[in-house]
Write an enzyme that holds these catalytic residues in place. Structure first.
Site, PDB file in Angstrom:
ATOM      1  CD1 TRP A 331       6.135  -4.706   2.382  1.00  0.00           C
ATOM      2  CD2 TRP A 331       4.509  -5.956   1.318  1.00  0.00           C
ATOM      3  NE1 TRP A 331       5.157  -3.878   1.879  1.00  0.00           N
ATOM      4  CE2 TRP A 331       4.114  -4.685   1.140  1.00  0.00           C
ATOM      5  CE3 TRP A 331       3.708  -6.910   0.411  1.00  0.00           C
ATOM      6  CZ2 TRP A 331       3.196  -4.251   0.332  1.00  0.00           C
ATOM      7  CZ3 TRP A 331       2.656  -6.475  -0.327  1.00  0.00           C
ATOM      8  CH2 TRP A 331       2.219  -5.056  -0.288  1.00  0.00           C
ATOM      9  CG  ASP A 332       9.527  -3.101   0.514  1.00  0.00           C
ATOM     10  OD1 ASP A 332       8.688  -3.149   1.155  1.00  0.00           O
ATOM     11  OD2 ASP A 332       9.931  -1.890   0.205  1.00  0.00           O
ATOM     12  CD  GLU A 475       2.600   0.995   5.171  1.00  0.00           C
ATOM     13  OE1 GLU A 475       2.874   2.145   4.902  1.00  0.00           O
ATOM     14  OE2 GLU A 475       3.358   0.088   5.496  1.00  0.00           O
ATOM     15  CE  LYS A 589       2.573   5.074   2.259  1.00  0.00           C
ATOM     16  NZ  LYS A 589       3.400   4.499   3.484  1.00  0.00           N
ATOM     17  CD  GLN A 590       1.797   0.693  -0.014  1.00  0.00           C
ATOM     18  OE1 GLN A 590       1.870   1.176   1.109  1.00  0.00           O
ATOM     19  NE2 GLN A 590       2.392  -0.263  -0.334  1.00  0.00           N
TER      20      GLN A 590
HETATM   21  O1  IFM Z   1       6.882  -1.775   2.607  1.00  0.00           O
HETATM   22  C1  IFM Z   1       6.762  -0.512   2.249  1.00  0.00           C
HETATM   23  C2  IFM Z   1       5.248  -0.024   2.541  1.00  0.00           C
HETATM   24  O2  IFM Z   1       4.594  -1.077   1.996  1.00  0.00           O
HETATM   25  C3  IFM Z   1       4.856   1.125   2.274  1.00  0.00           C
HETATM   26  N1  IFM Z   1       5.726   2.103   3.106  1.00  0.00           N
HETATM   27  C4  IFM Z   1       7.301   1.866   2.840  1.00  0.00           C
HETATM   28  C5  IFM Z   1       7.791   0.549   3.160  1.00  0.00           C
HETATM   29  C6  IFM Z   1       9.061   0.206   2.611  1.00  0.00           C
HETATM   30  O3  IFM Z   1       9.274   0.297   1.281  1.00  0.00           O
END
Ligand code: IFM
Length: 774
Positions: A331-332, A475, A589-590
């Protein structure tokens, strides 16, 4: 004083970690191949990689990943019988540089041997004009008469993470041209590298293949003040290339043609492409050299990774810096890289979307096989050439026990389909061009909506649809219910499906009828409308404004990322999955809710943005390179410019500083970070520049970073291209003279008319910044 157009390093440390990082930082690429920033004399031990875009192979049971080609840029030198390497003991001085203006790699190394000093200067590029071509120019000079033996050609000892991918190497020579042919182990697809040489009057000695290298030997008699120059040209072709004839003939012909034209001519043509690219995408920042430098480098990374026109390829999460993350597309691309291309080089944005159209069948296969009764398009979490899922169920290893951890990235991270649908629609909205929708984009959107409809549950007692058992962007918390981000994206997908249908009905009714009949989706269209109304999305709390990331999140134990880090048994321990340290806590995580607030920024007030940003920020580990820019963007939205700037710099400097973690559990994840590069551009232009699209027209409402006295950038919107100059008090928009019509643009709240070739200046009041930096 930082040169805003170059990045240099004098390091020639030989430890593995430094070599890997330099290889990433100094890579060059042209969308067809990425050439890691290694030196001419390096081999697989030093992680040389010429990574081919969209060309994958699987060796045995190991992960499928992109193929690295034989290295046609290889050259080894020996001065007075002593072999030279920048990692050896004879180095007196070394510098390597990447030039942003034309993606040129340069190295200068001085070696001292037996009282003589040899200077080796080399420049190389992979051509933006001829994507299959790479060129190197080596210049040798010595302060005393000396004999230099140069062995140059093709090294087919290949560095792979999960290889070997190439078998049956066949080295050969045709006239003066060297060729190495091979085929992939999995599907027997051919690869060929040809190399041609030009320059010096030196006599070529023997040519031969030995130890996995096909080399010719030249003896140069060097005299002080008389540098000798060698030009090398290598052409890489695979059976993926759209050719009518054999790839070896194509490779041979291209290498020969390039040698005939010479390095300067090839470089000039390459440079012209780069001048055009920068003229559409450069951003200038006044008053902040550090930010300027980091942002340009980020833009360079995006431009280098951009897929070749007509390839229908996309950009992997580590771009073309190597095989990390299986060379997979996540999705990046749609969420973090696509906006840059959409607003500067929309033809490349369309190429990225064409990749999703091309791989739609893979997404359909995933839906059909991944879960109970899923329908439509469930796009892969890690997508390669066919769109089938490349992510494994046990995707991470525990560094302490060595055990494989069950992760649910593959089967539960369902937001990817909606992310793609949103990008598809946004392309149409921002460009006004519906050709991508007509060429498969509408089908992608409808199939994504169909997938969500098959995934959602209707709860009669609540009279609403819900989305259960997912992994959101964070995640570390798996199998959660009603993740705000996922539900919002799914609901938007239903709404977009409806908008697409209405657009087609109005403009292309015959095409709509044909599509609906082919997909047999007629009766479902109503259901999508209902789902768009009745799909539940967690709402901001009335009092606090807080949006719960998923059901039950707020009941989890409060903790900080630092506490979690201190509790780890191993620095690379993965805090998610099963019994992971983060699972019972609120540490994420994010950016998750915060990412949603950015994506749907027009729908939330500053109060909500602030409340959630302030709640989630201390709980966010930023364990993904995608996180910092979301925090930067939302901070800019609600006026915390100091925090926005702090996160902007983190994002923009990630690849220059290369201080990122390189292991997640036992997986090596080192490489470049194009999503963060895209995030840097987004924060600069969409955040500080205040650019958006309100569905009708381009809007510019700047809120400059505190340090910046001004900025300039280019924007493309609805077929028009504009140069925007922002100072502390004024926005000046200049429409390019090639624009076909006058555009209406909202500048600092005022609607102005911008005629081709004309400028409009609007004064604005600097928004008040809530000064707290995080
Ligand atoms: O797409 C990301 C994900 O959101 C977090 N782990 C790494 C992936 C690749 O950058």
């Amino acid at each position: 004083m930082i040169d805003p157009w170059t990045l240099s390093s004098t390091s020639h440390d030989r430890d593995r970690e430094s070599l890997l990082r330099r290889g990433n930082v100094f890579q060059i690429a042209n969308g067809y191949m990425g050439y890691r920033g290694t030196l001419d004399e390096f081999g697989p031990e030093e992680s040389v990689g010429i990574t081919l875009a969209g060309f994958y192979d699987q060796a045995g049971e190991a992960w499928r990943e992109p193929v690295n080609a034989p290295n046609g840029g290889y050259t080894q030198t020996a001065l007075e019988g002593v072999e030279l390497s920048a990692l050896g003991k004879h180095v007196r001085r070394h510098r390597q540089t990447v030039h942003f203006r034309n993606a040129l790699f340069e190295r200068e190394t001085e070696f001292a041997v037996k009282g003589k000093t040899l200077r080796l200067h080399a420049v190389r590029f992979v051509s933006a004009d001829q994507p299959n071509l790479g060129a190197v120019r080596l210049t040798f000079s010595c302060d005393k008469p000396a004999t230099l033996v140069v062995r140059t050609g093709i090294d087919y000892n290949i560095w792979d993470l999960n290889g070997p991918h190439l078998v049956d190497f066949a080295p050969s020579q045709r006239g003066g041209i060297l060729l190495v042919q091979a085929r992939t182990g999995e599907s027997s697809r051919k690869v060929c590298v040809a190399e041609a040489l030009r320059g010096t009057g030196a006599k070529t000695g023997e040519t031969g293949a030995e130890g996995g290298k096909l080399l010719r030997s030249l003896t140069l008699r060097l005299q002080p003040g008389q540098p000798q120059v060698l030009e090398k040209f290598f052409a890489v072709f695979t059976e993926n290339d759209p050719l009518s004839g054999p790839i070896d003939l194509a490779a041979e012909a291209l290498a020969a043609r390039a040698a005939e034209a010479g390095f300067d001519d090839c470089l000039r043509r390459h440079g012209e492409h780069w001048t055009r690219k920068w003229s559409r995408s450069d951003v200038r920042i006044a008053g902040d050299d550090e930010a300027q430098h980091a942002l340009r480098y980020s833009i360079l990374q995006l431009l280098m990774a951009a897929p070749v026109r007509g390839s229908a390829n996309s950009i992997p999460a580590r771009a073309l810096s190597g095989q990390v993350y299986k060379g997979a597309i996540f999705w990046d691309t749609e969420m973090f890289m696509f906006p840059f291309f959409l607003h500067t080089l929309p033809e490349t944005a369309a190429e990225l979307l064409r990749y999703r159209i091309r791989t739609l069948d893979g997404a359909r296969r995933k839906a059909a096989t991944e879960g109970p009764g899923y329908r439509g398009a469930f796009y892969a979490w890690e997508s390669q050439d066919t769109g089938d899922e490349a992510c494994t169920y046990f995707n991470i290893g525990d560094p302490v026990t060595g055990r494989e951890l069950r992760t649910h990235f593959r089967d539960k991270q369902v937001h990817i389909s909606g992310d793609i649908a949103i990008a598809m629609w946004e392309y149409f909205q921002v460009t006004g061009d519906d050709s991508v929708l007509l060429a498969g984009g509408a089908e992608v959107i409808l199939e994504c909506a169909r997938f969500y409809f098959s995934y959602a549950f209707f709860k009669p007692e609540k009279a609403r649809y819900e989305i259960l058992d997912v992994v959101g962007p964070d995640e570390y918390h798996e199998r959660v219910h009603n993740n705000a981000f996922t539900n919002m994206v799914a609901r938007e997908t239903f709404a977009i499906a409806d908008r697409v249908v209405r657009h087609l009905r109005r403009r292309h009714p015959r095409k709509l009828r044909a599509l609906v009949a082919r997909l047999r989706i007629g009766t479902e269209l109503r259901q999508f409308q209902t789902a768009a109304r009745l799909l539940y999305v967690p709402k901001p709390d009335r009092r606090t404004g807080l949006i719960e990331q998923f059901e039950g999140y707020l009941r989890l134990r409060r903790a900080t990322p630092a506490e979690l880090a201190a509790a780890k048994s191993h620095p690379n321990e993965y805090p998610g999955a099963g019994q992971g340290l983060a699972v019972p806590t609120q540490v994420i995580k994010q950016a998750d809710v915060v990412m949603m607030l950015y994506l749907f920024r027009q729908r939330f007030t500053e109060r909500i943005k602030r409340a959630n940003w302030e709640y989630y920020e201390p709980r966010t580990e930023h364990g993904s390179s995608l996180s910092a820019c979301a925090y930067a963007l939302v901070a800019a939205e609600y006026g915390n410019l100091a925090a926005a700037y702090k996160y902007f710099l983190q994002t923009a400097k990630i690849d220059i500083e290369a201080k990122y973690k390189v292991y997640v559990g036992t997986i090596f994840t080192g490489g470049s970070h194009p999503a963060a590069n895209g995030g840097a551009w987004m924060t600069a232009v969409l955040g500080f520049g205040g650019v958006s699209d309100n569905g009708k027209r381009l809007c510019i409402r700047p809120r400059l970073a505190p340090k910046w006295s001004g900025m300039e950038f280019q924007i493309t919107n609805r077929g028009g291209s504009f140069h925007v100059a922002v100072t502390g008090t004024m926005v000046t928009v200049t429409a390019r003279s090639e624009n076909r019509r006058t555009h209406l643009i909202d500048v600092a709240g005022k609607t102005v008319r911008c005629a081709p070739g004309k400028s409009v200046a609007v004064t604005y009041a600097k928004p008040a910044s809530s000064a707290r930096a995080a």
